[in-house]
Each structure stands twice: as C-alpha cells, then as structure tokens.
Design a protein around this motif. Structure first.
Motif, PDB file in Angstrom:
ATOM      1  N   ASP A 323       0.818  -1.210   0.000  1.00 17.85           N
ATOM      2  CA  ASP A 323       0.000   0.000   0.000  1.00 17.85           C
ATOM      3  C   ASP A 323       0.847   1.253   0.000  1.00 17.85           C
ATOM      4  O   ASP A 323       0.560   2.221  -0.694  1.00 17.85           O
ATOM      5  N   PHE A 324       1.933   1.194   0.780  1.00 16.90           N
ATOM      6  CA  PHE A 324       2.798   2.356   0.885  1.00 16.90           C
ATOM      7  C   PHE A 324       3.396   2.685  -0.478  1.00 16.90           C
ATOM      8  O   PHE A 324       3.343   3.826  -0.953  1.00 16.90           O
ATOM      9  N   GLY A 325       3.918   1.651  -1.145  1.00 17.83           N
ATOM     10  CA  GLY A 325       4.538   1.854  -2.445  1.00 17.83           C
ATOM     11  C   GLY A 325       3.562   2.411  -3.454  1.00 17.83           C
ATOM     12  O   GLY A 325       3.838   3.398  -4.137  1.00 17.83           O
ATOM     13  N   SER A 326       2.359   1.805  -3.548  1.00 21.57           N
ATOM     14  CA  SER A 326       1.470   2.283  -4.598  1.00 21.57           C
ATOM     15  C   SER A 326       0.900   3.654  -4.265  1.00 21.57           C
ATOM     16  O   SER A 326       0.659   4.446  -5.181  1.00 21.57           O
ATOM     17  N   SER A 327       0.716   3.977  -2.970  1.00 21.56           N
ATOM     18  CA  SER A 327       0.224   5.329  -2.707  1.00 21.56           C
ATOM     19  C   SER A 327       1.308   6.353  -3.013  1.00 21.56           C
ATOM     20  O   SER A 327       1.024   7.449  -3.496  1.00 21.56           O
ATOM     21  N   SER A 328       2.591   5.981  -2.800  1.00 15.59           N
ATOM     22  CA  SER A 328       3.635   6.946  -3.149  1.00 15.59           C
ATOM     23  C   SER A 328       3.714   7.121  -4.658  1.00 15.59           C
ATOM     24  O   SER A 328       3.980   8.219  -5.146  1.00 15.59           O
ATOM     25  N   GLY A 461      -0.200  23.955  -7.994  1.00  9.84           N
ATOM     26  CA  GLY A 461       0.046  22.559  -7.654  1.00  9.84           C
ATOM     27  C   GLY A 461       1.423  22.373  -7.051  1.00  9.84           C
ATOM     28  O   GLY A 461       1.595  21.679  -6.044  1.00  9.84           O
ATOM     29  N   THR A 462       2.419  23.004  -7.668  1.00  5.28           N
ATOM     30  CA  THR A 462       3.788  22.783  -7.206  1.00  5.28           C
ATOM     31  C   THR A 462       4.014  23.350  -5.815  1.00  5.28           C
ATOM     32  O   THR A 462       4.664  22.721  -4.977  1.00  5.28           O
ATOM     33  N   ILE A 463       3.487  24.544  -5.553  1.00  9.44           N
ATOM     34  CA  ILE A 463       3.769  25.175  -4.258  1.00  9.44           C
ATOM     35  C   ILE A 463       2.801  24.702  -3.185  1.00  9.44           C
ATOM     36  O   ILE A 463       3.196  24.238  -2.113  1.00  9.44           O
ATOM     37  N   HIS A 464       1.508  24.786  -3.496  1.00  9.37           N
ATOM     38  CA  HIS A 464       0.516  24.466  -2.475  1.00  9.37           C
ATOM     39  C   HIS A 464       0.635  23.008  -2.019  1.00  9.37           C
ATOM     40  O   HIS A 464       0.681  22.724  -0.827  1.00  9.37           O
ATOM     41  N   LEU A 465       0.716  22.086  -2.988  1.00  8.72           N
ATOM     42  CA  LEU A 465       0.795  20.680  -2.596  1.00  8.72           C
ATOM     43  C   LEU A 465       2.121  20.367  -1.936  1.00  8.72           C
ATOM     44  O   LEU A 465       2.248  19.383  -1.215  1.00  8.72           O
ATOM     45  N   GLY A 466       3.117  21.195  -2.194  1.00  7.47           N
ATOM     46  CA  GLY A 466       4.397  20.972  -1.527  1.00  7.47           C
ATOM     47  C   GLY A 466       4.348  21.370  -0.070  1.00  7.47           C
ATOM     48  O   GLY A 466       4.992  20.762   0.781  1.00  7.47           O
ATOM     49  N   ILE A 467       3.577  22.417   0.225  1.00 13.30           N
ATOM     50  CA  ILE A 467       3.532  22.899   1.611  1.00 13.30           C
ATOM     51  C   ILE A 467       2.432  22.189   2.398  1.00 13.30           C
ATOM     52  O   ILE A 467       2.597  21.866   3.572  1.00 13.30           O
ATOM     53  N   PHE A 468       1.320  21.936   1.746  1.00 15.36           N
ATOM     54  CA  PHE A 468       0.208  21.257   2.434  1.00 15.36           C
ATOM     55  C   PHE A 468      -0.127  19.938   1.745  1.00 15.36           C
ATOM     56  O   PHE A 468      -1.170  19.823   1.098  1.00 15.36           O
ATOM     57  N   PRO A 469       0.740  18.948   1.834  1.00 17.56           N
ATOM     58  CA  PRO A 469       0.468  17.714   1.068  1.00 17.56           C
ATOM     59  C   PRO A 469      -0.486  16.761   1.780  1.00 17.56           C
ATOM     60  O   PRO A 469      -0.874  15.762   1.189  1.00 17.56           O
ATOM     61  N   ALA A 470      -0.887  17.076   3.015  1.00 18.41           N
ATOM     62  CA  ALA A 470      -1.566  16.069   3.830  1.00 18.41           C
ATOM     63  C   ALA A 470      -2.829  15.530   3.161  1.00 18.41           C
ATOM     64  O   ALA A 470      -3.043  14.324   3.110  1.00 18.41           O
ATOM     65  N   ASP A 474      -3.450  11.744   1.984  1.00 19.71           N
ATOM     66  CA  ASP A 474      -4.590  11.014   2.508  1.00 19.71           C
ATOM     67  C   ASP A 474      -5.390  10.365   1.377  1.00 19.71           C
ATOM     68  O   ASP A 474      -5.730   9.178   1.421  1.00 19.71           O
ATOM     69  N   LEU A 475      -5.631  11.173   0.339  1.00 21.06           N
ATOM     70  CA  LEU A 475      -6.387  10.674  -0.808  1.00 21.06           C
ATOM     71  C   LEU A 475      -5.631   9.537  -1.490  1.00 21.06           C
ATOM     72  O   LEU A 475      -6.218   8.512  -1.861  1.00 21.06           O
ATOM     73  N   ALA A 476      -4.310   9.705  -1.630  1.00 19.79           N
ATOM     74  CA  ALA A 476      -3.514   8.668  -2.285  1.00 19.79           C
ATOM     75  C   ALA A 476      -3.540   7.381  -1.478  1.00 19.79           C
ATOM     76  O   ALA A 476      -3.588   6.286  -2.035  1.00 19.79           O
ATOM     77  N   GLN A 477      -3.533   7.511  -0.146  1.00 19.85           N
ATOM     78  CA  GLN A 477      -3.548   6.294   0.665  1.00 19.85           C
ATOM     79  C   GLN A 477      -4.873   5.563   0.557  1.00 19.85           C
ATOM     80  O   GLN A 477      -4.930   4.346   0.648  1.00 19.85           O
ATOM     81  N   LYS A 478      -5.938   6.350   0.343  1.00 16.58           N
ATOM     82  CA  LYS A 478      -7.244   5.692   0.175  1.00 16.58           C
ATOM     83  C   LYS A 478      -7.358   5.056  -1.202  1.00 16.58           C
ATOM     84  O   LYS A 478      -8.268   4.282  -1.459  1.00 16.58           O
TER      85      LYS A 478
END
Lengths: 483, 100
Positions: A323-328, A461-470, A474-478
């Motif tokens: 799961d970790f690999g595919s979410s990354s 995308g580049t800046i905002h997701l870099g600073i607030f990736p949570a 979360d979405l990727a882990q789901k």
C-alpha cells in the motif's frame, strides 16, 4: 444455442463515454462548421475535460467491476483518471495559442488528444489484459499522429516515425507476453490470473517466466525504462512542444497504472521474487537518465532525460510495493504532472514560430529581462530537483521512505544519490538565467490568458501541494489497490 | 495429428524472423512489414492456445489484434508518406536529424 448477453453497466464507464463522444463531435464540428467553431474548439475541449473530471470524481469511493470483469472502477483508477484529466486540461490550455502560432490549428488536434486521454483511462481501469492492450493502443496510435502533427517539419516527421516503429515493435513483445500468460493460465483476466497463480507454483513454469519478461519489455518501453528508452529524447525533441508536455506526463502515468495493476495484482508472486530485475531496471533508469541529462544542450532533450530519471523513481515505488509503495506512486505521478507541465509551459512561452529557442543557452539573461517568468521556471526546476518546500521534494521523500520501509535500503540510497546528481542540470538552467549575459534579443512575450491560467494552475500545484500535502497523501492512501 | 507444440514453434520462429527483420532491415516499409509479421505470429500463438485450452478468449483477442493492426497500418503508412514527401527517402539510416 441460447446466447446470454452479459449485463453491462454504462455508468461505470461514463467518463470514458463523455470523452469519446465529445471527441467525435469535435471532429465532425471541425469538418462541417469549421468557420464557426475553429477558434473555440480548444475552449470546448477544455470544458469537456473539466466536466469529465467532475463526473470522474463522483466515482470515488466504490469498487465496481463491469463488462464481465473486463473493466474496473476503483479508487486507484479514479485517482489515475484525475491525473490524466488534469494533465490533458493543462495541455489543452497550453495548446490553444501554441498551435495557432505554429500554423497547425486543426480540429483533429483536440480530437486526438481526447482520444489519447480516453485510451489512458481505459488502461488505468483495465481489469483484463485485453482492455489494457486496447487502451494502450488507442493512446499510442493517437500519440504517433500527434508527434508528427507538424506535417511539413522534418523533425516532427522523424519523431513520429521513430515513435511509431519502436512503439509498434514494443507492442508486439507485450502481446507475445500476454499470449504466454494466456496459454498457461487459460485466461486474460487479471483477477483470474492471480487466482490461478495463487494455486499453482508459477516460477518454475518457463511460459510464465517468458511471458512476464516480455510484459516487462512492453511496459518498460512505454514508461521509458533504460534499456528501452532510446526513443524518448528524439521523440520529445521533434514533437510539437505542447505534445511533448502531454507525452511526458499522461501516457507515462497510464503505463505505470497498467504496470502496477498487472504486476501487483495479477503477478504478485513474480513481482516479489523478481524484484531484483525491476531493481536493476530502476537503478539503470535513474542513473543513465540523470547522467545523460547533464550533457544535454537542448532543454527539451534535457527534460526528456529527466523524465526517464523520474520513471526510475516511480519504478522504485512499484518495487517497494504494498500500500505504501502504490500510494507513493500515485502521489508522485500527480506531483510530476504539475511540475513537469509547468516547466514545459515556460518552454512554450519562450518559443516563437519556426524558432523554438529550446537551447539552454537561449535562456541566458532571462532573469533580468523577464523576472517573473524566470522565477516561475526556477520554481519548477527546484521542484523537479526535489528541493523543499516544493511538491517534488514531498513526492521523492514519500517514495524513498516507502522503499526504506519495505527493505530496499540500497535502492533508496542510490535514489538519493541520483537526486543529488539531478540538481546539477536543473540548477544549470537557473544559473544560465541569472548569471549569464543574454546571447539574444528577447522578443516581447505574447502570453495568452490560457497559458497564464496553465502557469497559475501548475504553480499552485507545485507550491501548495508541496507545503500542504496532507490531504493529497490522505487521498492517495485511500486510492491504493485493493488486493 | 499435428501437435500444438509445432504451431507454437512456428509462431516463435515467425516472431524471431520479424524481430530480427526490424533490427537489420533499413527500409521503413520493410521494418513495418516485419512488425506485422510479429503481430501475426502472436495471433497464431493465441489461436493455438485457444484451441488447446478449448476457450474462446484467445480467438476474441485475435480479432482485436487484427483491428488494431489495421489501424496501426493506416497511421504508420501515413507517417511514412509524410516523411517521404519531406525527405524523399524511407531509409531509416538517412532519417537521423536527432541523435544523442
């Protein structure tokens, strides 16, 4: 004999249907109402992609198998669909003024882009090797044409021919691999292959071994892994820049989606015991990509080698598995979409008709002449190099930690070393922009509102997701694959 | 009765001939024909497996491969014509504007 028609669920493929039907309508509109529609086709396709993305969002959260288990809608495919749609939308924004400037303003352009997107979505949602193959071919054939879209330009023709011959060659290997798997397991369905292999020892079977190797070759070509990467720089250099941007993101993500699904779901056993092969491929891909990128003089070629290197990082995520690999992998692909499309957007802005100004030398002095554009380019270069606080850093960090967590420590170290090497050539662009005297006159920039919008989206995308990736993490882990 | 193995061997041989042809021939159209040969050897393998396993999936797959091959032929020949118009050659050794 009574033939039972299996039930089919059109709702599950609604994003694909919307894209397909509107692509056909655009083609017809271009032929019959060229005068009325000519200039608005770009906007229309952009709206269609946005609409499709909204429809795709509503599919989040359920797992539906449809068309006799040939197609699947799960979070994994929906997440990838969103990546494709975001990249397509940005590419359309970049194309509107670019294709007018290059004199290739034909309606087929948008139709082909939409068809390629549809092929990618079919690949991400393919639950049967047949569906994956069809998606791959729909995508590739559209791209062969798009790469050669500047018909009168010899370089564009050459890119198209090279892409076509090698692409078709690789497809044959992929198909032979599928045939081998079919011959052993008696099915092309991914779930059934998985259950067959779970009950039978697989690695002693030469057919499975050959089939899997051939599949690795076929997919490796599409994601531009190192022994199969020779087409990438030539095609990227020769194709129209907007199409290069498109090819560097969407199709690569689609190939990774299919690669992941086939190897983690259908062949998990093979994937684990064969991780050494993928390991070697990943190391080669990263190292060769980064080292050869250093000596490139043309920025499109440099970005091509950089995209090869990034394929190596993404391959690392597949090797890490789980799961970790595919979410990354999911996170990295979206991060890469923003930063790479942003870099290409700057390249497009600086190009002129008949003169791409794509040599890195041409960027010298840009920092003084067009400071804002130069800062934008710097942000994308920093992000691609993996420097915090941009999204590229989080993406790489995520992948490396997945690799370390699953025991691939040496691989992670090689990845970090490669990442350091890559800083050299990304920062060279910055150095040239700020520390060299201009070698040419800069024409006034002709920024259309669409390109500005594309730049804003990619910067966000580049800046905002870099600073607030949570939230995205979360979405990727789901969205990881459900085994 | 001919064994299924012989069909598979034939398919493998055809595939290899095609692959070697792609690598050593220099005319874009001949390379393209070799690719078609490879695709057809895949078809042969699918049909053989389909018969051996008594399952229709393989034959369905063959139909799709033939369709895709037709589409690819259309696009491929168009690309070759486009390059011939601009360079008056289809020799892949002369199509070398970009390298490294």
């Amino acid at each position: 004999m009574e033939i039972v028609i299996p039930p089919f669920d059109l709702k599950s493929i609604s994003p694909i249907l919307i894209i397909t039907i509107s692509a056909m309508l655009i083609l017809v509109a271009d032929v019959f109402f060229r005068k009325t529609f000519r200039d608005s086709l770009g906007y229309i396709s952009f709206l269609i992609v946005v609409l499709t993305a909204m429809v795709a969002c509503t599919q989040m959260g359920k797992t539906v198998y449809s068309f006799s288990d040939m197609f699947v809608v799960d979070n994994f495919s929906v997440f990838f669909n969103l990546i494709f749609l975001v990249s397509t939308a940005i590419v359309i924004l970049l194309s509107v003024s670019y294709i007018k400037q290059e004199g290739i303003n034909y309606g087929e352009y948008y139709t082909l882009i939409l068809f390629a997107t549809m092929g990618m979505m079919l690949m991400a949602g393919g639950a049967d090797l047949l569906t994956i193959f069809l998606g791959l071919e729909i995508m590739s054939i559209s791209l062969y044409v798009l790469a050669g879209f500047r018909r009168d330009c010899v370089r564009s023709n050459e890119a198209s021919l090279k892409y076509f011959l090698l692409g078709a060659f690789a497809t044959c290997f992929l198909l032979y691999g599928i045939a081998m798997l079919y011959g052993t397991t008696g099915t092309t369905n991914i779930k059934e292959i998985a259950s067959f292999l779970a009950n039978n020892p697989s690695l002693s079977n030469p057919m499975i071994v050959t089939g899997t190797s051939l599949l690795i070759i076929g997919f490796g070509f599409k994601v531009a892994c190192v022994p199969f990467h020779k087409w990438t720089p030539d095609v990227y250099e020769g194709a129209p820049t907007a199409i290069t941007a498109f090819m560097s993101v969407g199709p690569k993500a689609a190939a990774f989606a299919a690669f992941t699904r086939v190897f983690l779901v259908a062949l998990p056993d093979v994937e684990q015991k064969w991780s050494i092969i993928l390991w070697v491929l990943a190391v080669l891909t990263m190292t060769v990509g980064n080292l050869v990128a250093i000596v490139q003089k043309n920025i499109k070629r440099m970005l091509a080698y950089s995209s090869i290197a990034h394929a190596g990082y993404a391959l690392m995520a597949i090797i890490a598995g789980g799961d970790f690999g595919s979410s990354s992998l999911l996170f990295y692909m979206l991060a890469y979409t923003f930063m790479n499309l942003g870099a290409f957007a700057v390249v497009i802005v600086l190009g002129r008709k008949g003169k791409e100004n794509a040599n890195i030398e041409d960027y010298s002095g840009l920092g003084f002449k067009h400071p804002l554009l130069a800062v934008t380019m710097c942000i994308f270069m920093f992000s691609l190099a993996g420097i915090p606080p941009f999204v590229g850093f989080i993406g790489k960090f995520y992948i490396f930690s997945a690799a370390i967590k699953n025991g691939f420590i040496i691989l992670a170290i090689i990845g970090v070393v490669n990442s350091v090497i890559s800083v050299y050539y990304y920062l060279r662009v910055t150095v040239v922009m700020y520390m060299k005297k201009p070698v040419r006159e800069f024409a006034p920039l002709s920024l259309s509102p669409f390109v500005i919008l594309a730049l804003i989206i990619t910067l966000w995308g580049t800046i905002h997701l870099g600073i607030f990736p949570a939230r995205l993490i979360d979405l990727a882990q789901k969205s990881t694959l459900l085994y | 009765m001919i064994l299924f193995t012989w069909y598979l061997i034939l398919s493998g041989v055809l595939f290899s001939i095609g692959a070697v042809g792609v690598l050593i021939r220099r005319n874009a159209i001949v390379i393209f024909m070799c690719i078609e040969l490879m695709l057809n050897s895949v078809n042969l393998a699918f049909v053989t497996f389909s018969r051996q396993l008594n399952s229709m999936d393989g034959q369905i797959f063959v139909f799709f491969i033939m369709t895709v091959a037709a589409a690819e032929a259309a696009v491929g020949l168009a690309i070759i014509i486009a390059i011939y118009r601009n360079k008056a050659t289809v020799n892949v050794d002369d199509i070398n504007l970009m390298k490294w």
